[in-house]
Design a protein around this motif. Structure first.
Motif, short mmCIF file in Angstrom:
data_model
loop_
_atom_site.label_atom_id
_atom_site.label_comp_id
_atom_site.label_asym_id
_atom_site.label_seq_id
_atom_site.Cartn_x
_atom_site.Cartn_y
_atom_site.Cartn_z
N VAL A 189 33.05 36.03 -76.16
CA VAL A 189 32.09 36.95 -76.88
C VAL A 189 30.95 37.41 -76.08
CG1 VAL A 189 30.81 37.23 -79.01
CG2 VAL A 189 33.04 36.44 -78.92
N THR A 190 30.36 36.23 -75.41
CA THR A 190 28.99 36.70 -74.68
C THR A 190 28.95 36.76 -73.18
OG1 THR A 190 28.52 34.14 -74.45
CG2 THR A 190 27.52 35.20 -76.34
N SER A 191 30.25 36.66 -72.72
CA SER A 191 30.52 36.77 -71.31
C SER A 191 31.66 37.57 -70.95
CB SER A 191 30.42 35.44 -70.66
OG SER A 191 30.69 35.59 -69.25
N ARG A 192 31.57 38.44 -69.98
CA ARG A 192 32.87 39.20 -69.60
C ARG A 192 33.64 38.38 -68.40
NH1 ARG A 192 33.52 40.83 -73.98
NH2 ARG A 192 35.82 40.87 -72.98
N VAL A 193 33.24 37.39 -68.03
CA VAL A 193 33.96 36.65 -67.15
C VAL A 193 35.65 36.51 -67.65
CG1 VAL A 193 33.44 34.34 -67.69
CG2 VAL A 193 33.94 34.59 -65.53
N ILE A 194 35.58 36.45 -68.88
CA ILE A 194 37.15 36.39 -69.38
C ILE A 194 37.87 37.32 -68.84
CG2 ILE A 194 36.41 37.44 -71.62
CD1 ILE A 194 38.97 34.66 -71.33
N ASP A 195 37.45 38.72 -68.74
CA ASP A 195 38.37 39.84 -67.99
C ASP A 195 38.89 39.32 -66.78
OD1 ASP A 195 37.79 41.39 -70.30
OD2 ASP A 195 36.14 42.03 -69.57
N ASP A 196 37.84 38.91 -65.96
CA ASP A 196 38.35 38.36 -64.46
C ASP A 196 39.06 37.48 -64.40
OD1 ASP A 196 36.69 40.52 -63.52
OD2 ASP A 196 35.08 39.12 -63.26
N ALA A 197 39.11 36.43 -65.46
CA ALA A 197 39.96 35.21 -65.32
C ALA A 197 41.31 35.54 -65.85
CB ALA A 197 39.40 34.20 -66.51
N LEU A 198 41.38 36.24 -66.81
CA LEU A 198 42.55 36.76 -67.37
C LEU A 198 43.33 37.80 -66.38
CD1 LEU A 198 41.76 37.39 -71.35
CD2 LEU A 198 43.26 35.79 -70.23
N ALA A 199 42.67 38.53 -65.89
CA ALA A 199 43.26 39.28 -64.70
C ALA A 199 43.88 38.51 -63.51
CB ALA A 199 42.24 40.26 -64.14
N ALA A 200 43.11 37.36 -63.28
CA ALA A 200 43.64 36.51 -62.10
C ALA A 200 44.71 35.80 -62.59
CB ALA A 200 42.40 35.81 -61.56
N MET A 201 45.15 35.50 -63.77
CA MET A 201 46.36 34.57 -64.18
C MET A 201 47.61 35.08 -63.91
SD MET A 201 44.77 32.72 -67.52
CE MET A 201 46.07 31.74 -67.45
N GLY A 202 48.25 34.31 -63.29
CA GLY A 202 49.75 34.62 -63.12
C GLY A 202 50.60 34.07 -64.40
N PRO A 203 51.79 34.46 -64.45
CA PRO A 203 52.73 34.09 -65.66
C PRO A 203 52.81 32.63 -65.81
CG PRO A 203 54.12 34.90 -63.90
CD PRO A 203 52.61 35.10 -63.29
N ASP A 204 52.78 31.89 -64.96
CA ASP A 204 52.97 30.42 -65.26
C ASP A 204 51.57 29.70 -65.37
OD1 ASP A 204 55.68 30.33 -65.35
OD2 ASP A 204 55.82 30.29 -62.89
N ASP A 205 50.50 30.15 -64.96
CA ASP A 205 49.31 29.63 -65.02
C ASP A 205 48.77 29.24 -66.39
OD1 ASP A 205 49.19 30.49 -62.42
OD2 ASP A 205 47.66 31.50 -62.47
N ARG A 206 47.75 28.41 -66.69
CA ARG A 206 47.32 27.76 -67.87
C ARG A 206 45.54 28.12 -67.96
NH1 ARG A 206 50.89 22.54 -67.90
NH2 ARG A 206 52.81 23.58 -67.69
N MET A 207 45.25 28.24 -69.02
CA MET A 207 43.70 28.13 -69.29
C MET A 207 43.27 27.28 -70.13
SD MET A 207 41.23 31.26 -70.53
CE MET A 207 41.40 32.31 -69.00
#
Length: 96
Positions: free
Chosen positions: A11-29
């Motif tokens: 909610v307070t940071s847009r870094v989530i957009d970069d993180a999700l864009a960098a994730m592959g189909p087998d990656d975990r968060m």
């Protein structure tokens, strides 16, 4: 598999957009620190494509009073689970 660590609230940071864009189909968060606010049901939309691959650190949820409010879209793990995820991962990326 890459383990992505997110310590910022979606909610307070847009870094989530970069993180999700960098994730592959087998990656975990793993949501840590203030990132565990992403475990709230209202934040589930951010993580809609991570079914079964989104985790939140129990200790950080507890310290913020969010444990009982965590949504079903998140798997809650403790520090030992965190260690297990890092051992399974080929590498770890931190998003701050």
């Amino acid at each position: 598999m890459i383990l992505h660590l997110l310590n910022r609230s979606p909610v307070t940071s847009r870094v989530i957009d970069d993180a999700l864009a960098a994730m592959g189909p087998d990656d975990r968060m793993l949501l840590i620190e203030d990132g565990v606010s992403g475990g709230l049901p209202a934040q589930a939309l951010f993580f809609k494509n991570l079914a079964g691959r989104l985790f939140a650190l129990r200790e950080d949820l507890v310290s913020r009073g969010l444990l009982e409010r965590c949504g079903e879209h998140v798997t809650i793990i403790d520090v030992e689970g965190f260690v297990d995820l890092t051992e399974e991962a080929n590498k770890t990326v931190s998003w701050y």
